[in-house]
Design a protein around this motif. Sequence first.
Motif, mmCIF file in Angstrom:
data_model
loop_
_atom_site.group_PDB
_atom_site.id
_atom_site.type_symbol
_atom_site.label_atom_id
_atom_site.label_comp_id
_atom_site.label_asym_id
_atom_site.label_seq_id
_atom_site.Cartn_x
_atom_site.Cartn_y
_atom_site.Cartn_z
ATOM 1 N N LEU A 1 0.866 -1.174 0.000
ATOM 2 C CA LEU A 1 0.000 0.000 0.000
ATOM 3 C C LEU A 1 0.906 1.228 0.000
ATOM 4 N N LEU A 2 0.598 2.220 -0.848
ATOM 5 C CA LEU A 2 1.507 3.350 -1.028
ATOM 6 C C LEU A 2 1.006 4.690 -0.520
ATOM 7 N N GLY A 3 -0.242 4.863 -0.278
ATOM 8 C CA GLY A 3 -0.757 6.183 0.079
ATOM 9 C C GLY A 3 -1.615 6.728 -1.047
ATOM 10 N N GLU A 4 -1.790 8.033 -1.071
ATOM 11 C CA GLU A 4 -2.688 8.670 -2.044
ATOM 12 C C GLU A 4 -1.990 8.921 -3.380
ATOM 13 N N GLY A 5 -2.737 8.741 -4.462
ATOM 14 C CA GLY A 5 -2.209 9.023 -5.786
ATOM 15 C C GLY A 5 -3.213 8.620 -6.843
ATOM 16 N N THR A 6 -2.749 8.567 -8.079
ATOM 17 C CA THR A 6 -3.618 8.211 -9.200
ATOM 18 C C THR A 6 -3.311 6.803 -9.684
ATOM 19 N N ASN A 7 -4.193 6.281 -10.501
ATOM 20 C CA ASN A 7 -4.015 4.952 -11.055
ATOM 21 C C ASN A 7 -2.728 4.863 -11.874
ATOM 22 N N ASN A 8 -2.440 5.866 -12.678
ATOM 23 C CA ASN A 8 -1.235 5.818 -13.507
ATOM 24 C C ASN A 8 0.038 5.871 -12.666
ATOM 25 N N VAL A 9 0.023 6.643 -11.591
ATOM 26 C CA VAL A 9 1.171 6.660 -10.680
ATOM 27 C C VAL A 9 1.350 5.270 -10.078
ATOM 28 N N ALA A 10 0.253 4.635 -9.666
ATOM 29 C CA ALA A 10 0.321 3.288 -9.100
ATOM 30 C C ALA A 10 0.882 2.292 -10.120
ATOM 31 N N GLU A 11 0.486 2.418 -11.370
ATOM 32 C CA GLU A 11 1.000 1.519 -12.413
ATOM 33 C C GLU A 11 2.518 1.656 -12.558
ATOM 34 N N TYR A 12 3.004 2.888 -12.608
ATOM 35 C CA TYR A 12 4.451 3.118 -12.700
ATOM 36 C C TYR A 12 5.171 2.573 -11.475
ATOM 37 N N ARG A 13 4.641 2.866 -10.274
ATOM 38 C CA ARG A 13 5.296 2.425 -9.036
ATOM 39 C C ARG A 13 5.359 0.900 -8.979
ATOM 40 N N ALA A 14 4.287 0.227 -9.409
ATOM 41 C CA ALA A 14 4.277 -1.237 -9.419
ATOM 42 C C ALA A 14 5.373 -1.779 -10.335
ATOM 43 N N ALA A 15 5.497 -1.192 -11.516
ATOM 44 C CA ALA A 15 6.518 -1.634 -12.468
ATOM 45 C C ALA A 15 7.917 -1.392 -11.911
ATOM 46 N N ILE A 16 8.146 -0.218 -11.352
ATOM 47 C CA ILE A 16 9.462 0.119 -10.800
ATOM 48 C C ILE A 16 9.827 -0.832 -9.668
ATOM 49 N N GLU A 17 8.906 -1.044 -8.740
ATOM 50 C CA GLU A 17 9.212 -1.916 -7.594
ATOM 51 C C GLU A 17 9.372 -3.371 -8.028
ATOM 52 N N LEU B 1 10.569 -4.353 -10.949
ATOM 53 C CA LEU B 1 11.890 -4.413 -11.580
ATOM 54 C C LEU B 1 13.010 -4.377 -10.540
ATOM 55 N N LYS B 2 12.840 -3.559 -9.524
ATOM 56 C CA LYS B 2 13.852 -3.500 -8.462
ATOM 57 C C LYS B 2 13.947 -4.828 -7.711
ATOM 58 N N LYS B 3 12.803 -5.478 -7.521
ATOM 59 C CA LYS B 3 12.813 -6.795 -6.873
ATOM 60 C C LYS B 3 13.556 -7.792 -7.752
ATOM 61 N N ALA B 4 13.336 -7.738 -9.069
ATOM 62 C CA ALA B 4 14.069 -8.616 -9.994
ATOM 63 C C ALA B 4 15.567 -8.342 -9.911
ATOM 64 N N GLN B 5 15.946 -7.059 -9.801
ATOM 65 C CA GLN B 5 17.363 -6.709 -9.638
ATOM 66 C C GLN B 5 17.938 -7.335 -8.381
ATOM 67 N N SER B 6 17.160 -7.300 -7.302
ATOM 68 C CA SER B 6 17.651 -7.859 -6.028
ATOM 69 C C SER B 6 17.861 -9.366 -6.127
ATOM 70 N N LEU B 7 17.209 -10.006 -7.106
ATOM 71 C CA LEU B 7 17.402 -11.441 -7.344
ATOM 72 C C LEU B 7 18.519 -11.683 -8.357
ATOM 73 N N THR C 1 19.540 -10.280 -14.894
ATOM 74 C CA THR C 1 20.261 -9.482 -15.886
ATOM 75 C C THR C 1 19.420 -9.257 -17.140
ATOM 76 N N GLU C 2 18.398 -10.096 -17.320
ATOM 77 C CA GLU C 2 17.475 -9.965 -18.446
ATOM 78 C C GLU C 2 16.064 -10.010 -17.887
ATOM 79 N N VAL C 3 15.227 -9.069 -18.333
ATOM 80 C CA VAL C 3 13.892 -8.966 -17.756
ATOM 81 C C VAL C 3 12.871 -8.579 -18.809
ATOM 82 N N GLU C 4 11.694 -9.188 -18.670
ATOM 83 C CA GLU C 4 10.549 -8.811 -19.491
ATOM 84 C C GLU C 4 9.480 -8.295 -18.536
ATOM 85 N N LEU C 5 9.076 -7.054 -18.723
ATOM 86 C CA LEU C 5 8.037 -6.431 -17.906
ATOM 87 C C LEU C 5 6.718 -6.525 -18.658
ATOM 88 N N LEU C 6 5.717 -7.124 -18.015
ATOM 89 C CA LEU C 6 4.401 -7.295 -18.620
ATOM 90 C C LEU C 6 3.372 -6.567 -17.774
#
Length: 134
Positions: free
Chosen positions: A38-54, A56-62, A65-70
């Motif tokens: 849960l992130l707090g207040e914002g818009t749907n598009n902000v949530a979409e970006y934040r989900a993708a970023i987090e 990808l960062k989780k994949a980095q922590s694993l 080196t190659e990633v497909e974002l869907l």
Amino acid sequence: MIFVVYSDGACRRNPGPMAIGASIQDNRGHELAIVSQLLGEGTNNVAEYRAAIEGLKKAQSLRATEVELLMDSQLVVEQINGRYKVKNAALKVLHTEILEVLKAFDWSAVAHIPREENQRADDLANLAYDVPSA
């Protein structure tokens, strides 16, 4: 090995409380890690970006080196891939951030998928609304 990141942002009311979900999987569909937050207040598009970023960062922590974002957000996918302009100031910041995260991988691809194929990420985003924060 290509890691596959399914991500989804949720927003109850728009703007309103945001939640994110991501499922990080190997190329055989085995789930390696999740994001559900849960992130707090914002818009749907902000949530979409934040989900993708987090996701990808989780994949980095694993050590991916190659990633497909869907994602099922066509707007965000098209903005990341440079086919749509980013006009909103808040999204410009997130757009810059996600491009930087993607640069860290040796190879990456970002693609739009139908909502039905993104159910796990959607479930994880909605789970964040239901789990009380500590």
